[in-house]
Design a protein around this motif. Structure first.
Motif, PDB file in Angstrom:
ATOM      1  N   ASP A  81       0.835  -1.204   0.000  1.00 57.92           N
ATOM      2  CA  ASP A  81       0.000   0.000   0.000  1.00 57.92           C
ATOM      3  C   ASP A  81       0.868   1.251   0.000  1.00 57.92           C
ATOM      4  OD1 ASP A  81      -1.369  -2.286   1.613  1.00 57.92           O
ATOM      5  OD2 ASP A  81      -3.051  -1.006   1.045  1.00 57.92           O
ATOM      6  N   ALA A  82       2.030   1.149   0.685  1.00 58.51           N
ATOM      7  CA  ALA A  82       2.927   2.304   0.830  1.00 58.51           C
ATOM      8  C   ALA A  82       3.775   2.564  -0.413  1.00 58.51           C
ATOM      9  CB  ALA A  82       3.830   2.088   2.043  1.00 58.51           C
ATOM     10  N   CYS A  83       3.592   1.770  -1.469  1.00 59.94           N
ATOM     11  CA  CYS A  83       4.285   2.106  -2.727  1.00 59.94           C
ATOM     12  C   CYS A  83       3.918   3.538  -3.107  1.00 59.94           C
ATOM     13  CB  CYS A  83       3.834   1.176  -3.850  1.00 59.94           C
ATOM     14  SG  CYS A  83       4.602  -0.446  -3.792  1.00 59.94           S
ATOM     15  N   ILE A  84       4.901   4.237  -3.694  1.00 60.94           N
ATOM     16  CA  ILE A  84       4.609   5.618  -4.063  1.00 60.94           C
ATOM     17  C   ILE A  84       4.105   5.675  -5.501  1.00 60.94           C
ATOM     18  CG2 ILE A  84       6.067   6.721  -2.334  1.00 60.94           C
ATOM     19  CD1 ILE A  84       8.361   6.762  -4.244  1.00 60.94           C
ATOM     20  N   LYS A  85       3.316   6.679  -5.779  1.00 62.63           N
ATOM     21  CA  LYS A  85       2.792   6.861  -7.137  1.00 62.63           C
ATOM     22  C   LYS A  85       3.948   6.966  -8.132  1.00 62.63           C
ATOM     23  CE  LYS A  85      -1.210   9.537  -5.643  1.00 62.63           C
ATOM     24  NZ  LYS A  85      -1.882  10.830  -5.713  1.00 62.63           N
ATOM     25  N   PRO A  86       3.830   6.512  -9.339  1.00 69.71           N
ATOM     26  CA  PRO A  86       2.613   6.003  -9.983  1.00 69.71           C
ATOM     27  C   PRO A  86       2.434   4.491  -9.836  1.00 69.71           C
ATOM     28  CG  PRO A  86       4.347   6.182 -11.608  1.00 69.71           C
ATOM     29  CD  PRO A  86       4.961   6.552 -10.293  1.00 69.71           C
ATOM     30  N   ASN A 125      14.624   0.043   3.530  1.00 72.99           N
ATOM     31  CA  ASN A 125      15.954   0.593   3.285  1.00 72.99           C
ATOM     32  C   ASN A 125      15.994   1.019   1.814  1.00 72.99           C
ATOM     33  OD1 ASN A 125      18.626   1.087   2.715  1.00 72.99           O
ATOM     34  ND2 ASN A 125      19.413  -0.668   3.843  1.00 72.99           N
ATOM     35  N   THR A 126      15.822   2.312   1.570  1.00 68.65           N
ATOM     36  CA  THR A 126      15.632   2.773   0.186  1.00 68.65           C
ATOM     37  C   THR A 126      16.889   2.576  -0.655  1.00 68.65           C
ATOM     38  OG1 THR A 126      16.025   5.002   1.042  1.00 68.65           O
ATOM     39  CG2 THR A 126      13.755   4.392   0.578  1.00 68.65           C
ATOM     40  N   GLN A 127      18.067   2.743  -0.051  1.00 67.40           N
ATOM     41  CA  GLN A 127      19.297   2.546  -0.818  1.00 67.40           C
ATOM     42  C   GLN A 127      19.395   1.090  -1.290  1.00 67.40           C
ATOM     43  OE1 GLN A 127      21.432   4.614  -2.098  1.00 67.40           O
ATOM     44  NE2 GLN A 127      22.678   2.926  -2.934  1.00 67.40           N
ATOM     45  N   GLN A 128      19.090   0.169  -0.380  1.00 66.77           N
ATOM     46  CA  GLN A 128      19.149  -1.261  -0.699  1.00 66.77           C
ATOM     47  C   GLN A 128      18.076  -1.617  -1.726  1.00 66.77           C
ATOM     48  OE1 GLN A 128      18.396  -3.566   2.827  1.00 66.77           O
ATOM     49  NE2 GLN A 128      19.283  -5.477   2.013  1.00 66.77           N
ATOM     50  N   ARG A 129      16.912  -1.022  -1.578  1.00 64.04           N
ATOM     51  CA  ARG A 129      15.824  -1.250  -2.522  1.00 64.04           C
ATOM     52  C   ARG A 129      16.223  -0.766  -3.917  1.00 64.04           C
ATOM     53  NH1 ARG A 129      11.718  -4.499  -3.802  1.00 64.04           N
ATOM     54  NH2 ARG A 129      10.094  -3.443  -4.974  1.00 64.04           N
ATOM     55  N   LYS A 130      16.844   0.421  -3.953  1.00 63.88           N
ATOM     56  CA  LYS A 130      17.302   1.010  -5.218  1.00 63.88           C
ATOM     57  C   LYS A 130      18.303   0.068  -5.896  1.00 63.88           C
ATOM     58  CE  LYS A 130      19.116   5.546  -6.714  1.00 63.88           C
ATOM     59  NZ  LYS A 130      20.563   5.299  -6.921  1.00 63.88           N
ATOM     60  N   GLU A 131      19.260  -0.435  -5.117  1.00 55.66           N
ATOM     61  CA  GLU A 131      20.266  -1.354  -5.670  1.00 55.66           C
ATOM     62  C   GLU A 131      19.592  -2.607  -6.233  1.00 55.66           C
ATOM     63  OE1 GLU A 131      23.363   0.037  -2.160  1.00 55.66           O
ATOM     64  OE2 GLU A 131      22.786  -2.077  -2.261  1.00 55.66           O
ATOM     65  N   ILE A 140      15.240  -1.507 -13.142  1.00 55.49           N
ATOM     66  CA  ILE A 140      14.159  -0.562 -12.841  1.00 55.49           C
ATOM     67  C   ILE A 140      14.822   0.649 -12.186  1.00 55.49           C
ATOM     68  CG2 ILE A 140      12.041  -0.194 -11.500  1.00 55.49           C
ATOM     69  CD1 ILE A 140      11.630  -3.287 -11.678  1.00 55.49           C
ATOM     70  N   MET A 141      14.685   1.806 -12.842  1.00 53.16           N
ATOM     71  CA  MET A 141      15.451   2.981 -12.414  1.00 53.16           C
ATOM     72  C   MET A 141      14.643   3.911 -11.510  1.00 53.16           C
ATOM     73  SD  MET A 141      18.224   2.047 -13.711  1.00 53.16           S
ATOM     74  CE  MET A 141      19.334   3.439 -13.434  1.00 53.16           C
ATOM     75  N   THR A 142      13.352   3.588 -11.314  1.00 56.95           N
ATOM     76  CA  THR A 142      12.524   4.447 -10.469  1.00 56.95           C
ATOM     77  C   THR A 142      12.223   3.728  -9.167  1.00 56.95           C
ATOM     78  OG1 THR A 142      11.438   5.022 -12.536  1.00 56.95           O
ATOM     79  CG2 THR A 142      10.491   5.944 -10.504  1.00 56.95           C
ATOM     80  N   ILE A 143      12.587   4.334  -8.074  1.00 52.03           N
ATOM     81  CA  ILE A 143      12.341   3.693  -6.777  1.00 52.03           C
ATOM     82  C   ILE A 143      10.846   3.748  -6.464  1.00 52.03           C
ATOM     83  CG2 ILE A 143      12.823   5.804  -5.455  1.00 52.03           C
ATOM     84  CD1 ILE A 143      14.319   3.147  -3.759  1.00 52.03           C
ATOM     85  N   ASP A 144      10.336   2.654  -5.879  1.00 50.16           N
ATOM     86  CA  ASP A 144       8.887   2.527  -5.685  1.00 50.16           C
ATOM     87  C   ASP A 144       8.450   2.695  -4.239  1.00 50.16           C
ATOM     88  OD1 ASP A 144      10.072   0.231  -4.786  1.00 50.16           O
ATOM     89  OD2 ASP A 144       8.748  -1.163  -5.849  1.00 50.16           O
ATOM     90  N   ARG A 145       9.437   2.842  -3.345  1.00 47.32           N
ATOM     91  CA  ARG A 145       9.075   3.012  -1.940  1.00 47.32           C
ATOM     92  C   ARG A 145       9.948   4.084  -1.305  1.00 47.32           C
ATOM     93  NH1 ARG A 145       7.724  -2.138  -3.528  1.00 47.32           N
ATOM     94  NH2 ARG A 145       5.954  -3.097  -2.462  1.00 47.32           N
ATOM     95  N   ASP A 146       9.441   4.626  -0.215  1.00 47.67           N
ATOM     96  CA  ASP A 146      10.106   5.739   0.439  1.00 47.67           C
ATOM     97  C   ASP A 146      10.099   5.474   1.944  1.00 47.67           C
ATOM     98  OD1 ASP A 146      10.814   8.852   0.266  1.00 47.67           O
ATOM     99  OD2 ASP A 146       9.413   8.538   1.933  1.00 47.67           O
ATOM    100  N   PHE A 147      11.216   5.763   2.593  1.00 44.80           N
ATOM    101  CA  PHE A 147      11.334   5.451   4.015  1.00 44.80           C
ATOM    102  C   PHE A 147      10.226   6.089   4.851  1.00 44.80           C
ATOM    103  CE2 PHE A 147      12.792   6.257   8.308  1.00 44.80           C
ATOM    104  CZ  PHE A 147      13.240   5.010   8.694  1.00 44.80           C
TER     105      PHE A 147
END
Lengths: 253, 253
Positions: A81-86, A125-131, A140-147
């Motif tokens: 649910d906490a995924c960020i738009k879009p 952990n957004t850095q780990q998620r990004k990696e 996938i170059m767009t991060i989908d979650r935010d701390f």
């Protein structure tokens, strides 16, 4: 032949619940401690948010006399649910809280005797998620979650619990404290910045004063949930529940 | 609320089944591989022989239309039936075979679509068992199991399987081969001469010709059971079974 002569505990959530039977994680541990007493059922739905999960819950509900009952349902959503738009998984916070409350209501309406416990989503952990996202094929170059956003959804679960007067296991806080309040400290507990490692299912903060800082570990998801069950619904304490079928020594008497 | 919207696999047996959810043993592993598809239910009854287990099975049976079905029941007894006299757990071999066959019949009568797989009891390490019994408080000085007798009960399961035309997973042979056909070699696989260690639940013989003798290991109980499910009841192959509820990517389409 129908198996459900045992009552059940249902673990209802997303992938973090679904993976609860891997490698002695909390689902398998609960099933073991409740053996002979209650079935512990995996109703984890990877990728699901609460909007998609609500109709699933409705399909699981039965009214009227049952041969076996769900004694407890553990509801653990928010990570998607906490995924960020879009992201299509995104559910606005207000709607998320309403969905969790609606789930509690549905369960209680179907059977007022079924207990409910909520769990907050773990920190991201957004850095780990990004990696992790960038390492995929294709990347996938767009991060989908935010701390902070996930933290708000953890707060949303607390609010839903308070509003519905049902207990909450705060896994967000336990993991955050175990990580030393540092996002990078979460690497031990998260496999990809989002999902729990074995340590994530197990390790949390035991802040008893006698413990040295480096020994402050308890099995958080499993132990905290079991502690909550014992504190809020003592009749479901596995040590107090009778076995469904008699001990063998009684059979031979 | 009723949980059983998923069909089930039931593991019906004695303590060796009941302990199948500890430490990633075969029950927990099966529950994990069948997540989203089937519930895997622990119907292990420590200490039970087949004579005591038969009425339990009858209580579990339901006839007529069900909301959810037992697709497969795995019957794994013999370790207690094979106790030697004067143990109260002893069931004569002929009666044991008749009981297993009666269990198969009861399941098939209740629902002809429920599949049945039998498992043979593991071999006993009598020296290890003797040490365990003598180490108790108070010490038990009379050994309650015999290597050859348990082997006969394993044979009894094979006979029951052949008579009923249901498949058998021969755990007795797999563990015996893994132990190098030596009773003392069983120490790795048995915790007390009777119950399985984690290695016992996992390790068996992979006799593919390319393997060196010391590398001949497979996860016997779990892998052999899953292999038997795939071979005899391909529709229950976890990779072929559909999920009960749709993948999340379909929800967002």
């Amino acid at each position: 032949m129908a198996a459900p002569v045992y009552d059940a505990i249902v673990l209802f959530g997303d992938s973090i619940t679904q993976a609860g039977w891997t490698d002695s994680a909390f689902g398998a541990k609960l099933a073991n401690v409740y053996s002979r007493k209650l079935d512990v059922l995996n109703r984890g739905l990877a990728g699901y948010n609460t909007t998609w999960a609500l109709p699933v819950l409705e399909q699981c509900l039965e009214r009227g006399p049952q041969r076996s009952k769900t004694r407890l349902i553990v509801i653990w959503f928010g990570a998607n649910d906490a995924c960020i738009k879009p992201s299509v998984q995104h559910v606005p916070l207000v709607e998320f809280i309403a969905n969790i409350k609606q789930m509690v209501r549905l369960v209680q309406e179907a059977d007022p005797e079924t207990k409910v416990i909520l769990i907050t989503p773990p920190p991201v952990n957004t850095q780990q998620r990004k990696e992790d996202l960038e390492s995929r094929e294709p990347p996938i170059m767009t991060i989908d979650r935010d701390f902070e956003v996930t933290q708000q959804y953890a707060g949303g679960v607390l609010k839903a619990g308070a509003d519905c007067n049902v207990p909450v296991v705060n896994v967000w806080v336990a993991l955050w404290q175990a990580a030393g309040n540092k996002e990078d400290g979460l690497r031990v507990y998260l496999s990809d910045g989002l999902h729990l490692t074995r340590a994530g299912y197990e390790v949390g903060l035991d802040d008893s004063p006698t413990k040295e800082a480096d020994q402050r570990t308890i099995k958080v998801v499993y132990d905290a949930l079991l502690e909550r069950i014992r504190a809020s619904h003592g009749e479901l304490d596995p040590e107090k529940l009778p076995s469904v079928f008699a001990n063998w020594t009684e059979m031979s008497a």
